[in-house]
Design a protein around this motif. Structure first.
Motif, PDB file in Angstrom:
ATOM      1  N   HIS A  78       0.828  -1.208   0.000  1.00 59.06           N
ATOM      2  CA  HIS A  78       0.000   0.000   0.000  1.00 59.06           C
ATOM      3  C   HIS A  78       0.860   1.254   0.000  1.00 59.06           C
ATOM      4  N   ALA A  79       1.961   1.242   0.760  1.00 59.40           N
ATOM      5  CA  ALA A  79       2.833   2.425   0.827  1.00 59.40           C
ATOM      6  C   ALA A  79       3.518   2.687  -0.508  1.00 59.40           C
ATOM      7  N   LEU A  80       3.970   1.649  -1.173  1.00 58.05           N
ATOM      8  CA  LEU A  80       4.668   1.834  -2.448  1.00 58.05           C
ATOM      9  C   LEU A  80       3.724   2.231  -3.574  1.00 58.05           C
ATOM     10  N   SER A  81       2.460   1.897  -3.455  1.00 52.20           N
ATOM     11  CA  SER A  81       1.498   2.222  -4.514  1.00 52.20           C
ATOM     12  C   SER A  81       0.783   3.549  -4.278  1.00 52.20           C
ATOM     13  N   THR A  82       1.036   4.197  -3.147  1.00 54.13           N
ATOM     14  CA  THR A  82       0.379   5.464  -2.822  1.00 54.13           C
ATOM     15  C   THR A  82       1.403   6.585  -2.859  1.00 54.13           C
ATOM     16  N   PRO A  83       1.185   7.620  -3.674  1.00 55.81           N
ATOM     17  CA  PRO A  83       2.173   8.715  -3.732  1.00 55.81           C
ATOM     18  C   PRO A  83       2.425   9.368  -2.386  1.00 55.81           C
TER      19      PRO A  83
END
Length: 412
Positions: free
Chosen positions: A354-359
């Motif tokens: 989730h962190a890597l896919s959210t700017p």
């Protein structure tokens, strides 16, 4: 951290915001602890043959690795669970106990803010702060602790950049002279204090970073004249016997500059969008009643109680009960309360994916990964390297090397 369990409401139960940081802390702490233990095991045979200064230095480094590793692990263990209770976040002003009259300077400040229907933000001062806020206009709406961190890191980036340019000039000009070892030591010590300085400043007691012309002039003078002065005194400096940390200092400065740049990008993504709208609703009413004024205050208490958020009592900052003399006359009363702050949704990374896919969280995750990589790079495992001399003592070769025909020294 306060915690309140309510089986009927899951309002204050949300994902741990330290989940990704805990993974990095556990990995760094575990590897540093293993490195410290491995170093102690590797130096045992050397101690059995007789303790000397190099062996004691290796033991000191091992103990330092163990201490840092346990500190990382302890910090991760404390953050494994995160509870958000009715006492979080901290109150805006000192809280007045129930059935007690009181007021404070903080409460008067926020009452005046509500009357003006506007929130004032202090303007940044200083030349570099003006440049920083022109690149990040939304930074002025950020909390003060975030503004202080941004100012400190921005100034640190400029200082490290000037140091890096000066270091390269000095290394290329005098890297083959007797001053070669002193170049790395001098610039490494200066860079160490520049890197550590932002982390030693207390977030609660720190003031805004003010960078004036004097600091800029000092950095420019150091960058231009530092290499020349070091070259002038090179012939008078004692030899360091081929000891050189120039490569380490170069990599450390590059990593520090990269960390400051990633911090800036992460901050820019966090400050995207306009700030939340703030407004005040004014209500004026006339009440006709034949009773003691305290009955009016009791009615206001019941109205405010009906608006408690999730049945959590309001935070009372001001209370002034009506005071009258005789059976009738004028009186004044005042009440100032705040409803329980509530956590915002979708503000916590639920996992690495989730962190890597959210700017919003991507660059923060990159900054955490960069910190982990720096810890792993700084914790070099115990190794063995051939050296021309070592007090005339022949040490046994480690098991993974074919022979013991040379003298060997343990280095970490």
């Amino acid at each position: 951290m306060s915690y309140e369990f309510n089986p009927e409401s899951k309002l204050f139960e949300f994902p741990n915001p330290y989940k990704i940081q805990n993974l990095a802390l556990l990995a760094a702490g575990g590897l540093m602890s293993l490195g410290g233990i491995g170093t102690l095991v590797a130096v045992r045979e050397r101690i059995a043959q007789g303790a000397d200064l190099p062996a004691l230095k290796v033991i000191g480094i091992a103990v330092l690795l163990l201490g840092l590793g346990f500190w990382f692990l302890a910090r991760a263990f404390v953050q494994l669970r995160y509870f958000f209770g009715r006492n979080r976040p901290a109150s805006l002003a000192p809280v007045v106990a129930a059935d007690v009259d009181g007021d404070s300077n903080g409460a008067r400040f926020y009452k005046e803010t509500l009357r003006q229907n506007a929130i004032s933000y202090p303007e940044p001062r200083g030349a570099l702060n003006g440049l920083l806020y022109s690149m990040l206009p939304s930074l002025i709406f950020a909390p003060r602790v975030i503004q202080r961190a941004a100012q400190s890191q921005f100034y640190n980036f400029l200082a490290l950049a000037a140091t890096f340019v000066s270091f390269l000039i000095c290394w290329l000009a005098f890297g083959q002279s007797r001053a070669d070892g002193w170049i790395g030591l001098a610039y490494g010590l200066f860079a160490f204090f520049q890197i550590i300085r932002p982390m030693t400043r207390s977030a609660a007691g720190a003031t805004d970073v003010q960078v004036g012309k004097g600091s800029l002039i000092a950095l420019v003078v150091l960058a231009v004249l530092g290499p020349v002065m070091l070259g002038m005194f090179a012939s008078r400096l004692p030899s360091l016997d081929e000891v050189s940390v120039n490569g380490v200092v170069c990599v450390a400065l590059l990593c520090a500059l990269l960390s400051c740049a990633v911090f800036g990008v992460a901050l820019k993504n966090q400050l995207r969008g306009a700030p939340d709208a703030v407004g005040a609703a004014r209500v004026m009413d006339t009440v006709t009643m034949n009773a003691h004024p305290n009955k009016l205050i009791e009615e206001l208490d019941r109205i405010l109680m009906s608006r408690w958020y999730s049945n959590i009592p309001n935070r009372r900052y001001t209370r002034r009960s009506p005071q009258i003399t005789g059976r009738q006359g004028q009186f004044a009363a005042e009440m100032f309360e705040e409803t329980q702050p509530r956590p915002q949704a979708n503000r916590v990374a639920e996992g690495i994916g989730h962190a890597l896919s959210t700017p919003r969280f991507f660059w923060l995750t990159c900054l955490t990964a960069l910190g982990l990589a720096g810890v792993l790079a700084g914790r070099s495992p115990p190794c063995w390297s051939a050296r021309p001399s070592c007090r005339g003592r022949r040490w046994p070769a480690p098991p993974h090397l074919p022979s013991a025909s040379s003298r060997w020294a343990c280095s970490v």
